[in-house]
Design an enzyme around this catalytic site. Sequence first.
Site, short mmCIF file in Angstrom:
data_model
loop_
_atom_site.label_atom_id
_atom_site.label_comp_id
_atom_site.label_asym_id
_atom_site.label_seq_id
_atom_site.Cartn_x
_atom_site.Cartn_y
_atom_site.Cartn_z
N GLU A 70 0.83 -1.21 0.00
CA GLU A 70 0.00 0.00 0.00
C GLU A 70 0.86 1.26 0.00
O GLU A 70 0.53 2.25 -0.64
CB GLU A 70 -0.93 0.02 1.22
CG GLU A 70 -1.98 -1.09 1.23
CD GLU A 70 -2.99 -0.91 0.12
OE1 GLU A 70 -2.62 -1.01 -1.06
OE2 GLU A 70 -4.18 -0.71 0.44
N THR A 91 -5.48 6.62 -5.60
CA THR A 91 -5.56 6.90 -4.17
C THR A 91 -4.64 8.06 -3.79
O THR A 91 -4.99 8.93 -3.00
CB THR A 91 -5.21 5.64 -3.36
OG1 THR A 91 -6.16 4.62 -3.69
CG2 THR A 91 -5.27 5.88 -1.86
N1 HSE Z 1 -8.30 4.80 3.59
C1 HSE Z 1 -7.75 4.87 2.28
C2 HSE Z 1 -8.15 6.18 1.64
C3 HSE Z 1 -8.28 3.73 1.47
O1 HSE Z 1 -9.32 6.51 1.71
O2 HSE Z 1 -7.30 6.88 1.08
C4 HSE Z 1 -7.81 3.71 0.05
O3 HSE Z 1 -8.43 2.63 -0.61
#
Ligand code: HSE
Length: 298
Positions: free
Chosen positions: A127, A180
């Site tokens: 991630e 993201t």
């Molecule tokens: N919590 C993260 C965001 C999840 O909202 O950026 C990304 O899938």
Amino acid sequence: DEIRIFSPATVANLSCGFDVLGCCLDSVGDEMLIRKNDLGEVRITKITGQDLPLETDKNVAGVAAKALLEELSSKQGFDIEIYKKIKAGSGIGSSAASSAGAVFAINKLLGERFSANELIPFAMEGERLASGNAHADNVAPALLGGFSLVKSYDPLEVINLPSPSELRMVVLHPLIEIKTKDSRSIIKQSVSLKKAISQWGNLGAFVSALYTEDYELLGRSLKDEVVEPIRSILIPYFDDLKQVVMDKGALGFGISGSGPSVFALCKGNEKAENVKAAINDFYKSKDIAFELHLSKIN
Ligand code: HSE
């Protein structure tokens, strides 16, 4: 010396739990085939369905796998094949599925040296590569199943929560890509006390409702005054969609992870099918291609 796995899609944030809450979908996900090799290195040997880097250090599965092997000081090599069904930039945990799948499978092939919970930090390295931030709210539910709550990041503490059996998730994925990294960059870095109070009230209520199987309360807790007002601007017809699904009796509606996917939480299969049909009717009149999924949370 090889294993084939299903690596599930996940819905992170669930409105009230930005970066700390997520759940695992049981009918949407990738497949992966992982086998030992004698070369002493991790190789991404095949990817189908998406155009993603094969170079180990640029691939989230490669990076997560290497993090695990480094922790064990293991020189064992692995070949990883990834059959992507989840599109990158969809908001349903595409990078998390690859990262979590890689460490889950390698751990199995090495005789389960780690518990599922202990695998989370390795998957988080994937991630970090994908979004610049090692958030756990997709990889945790992908590894643990059901709902996960990240109680804290430092030290990392993740709690597995119950999943009421009648819950269904309808996910709409408008086929536009939102990275993201980009949708994180537009969020404000500070939150007013007033908004914080409403957010932690809702998160607490949501967790309570999972234990008491209070479906109505679950729905009423799906509120987000912090991130949704900003990110929803990126999602075509967000407000109209919310109206459509709530009129059809969904429990709640929100952005899935960093979008563009959105989710409607429903009680029971029949209600979920109705909500899915209503979204389909609404969106097919628009000029945007989309995919729709209906899944249990498992
Ligand atoms: N919590 C993260 C965001 C999840 O909202 O950026 C990304 O899938």
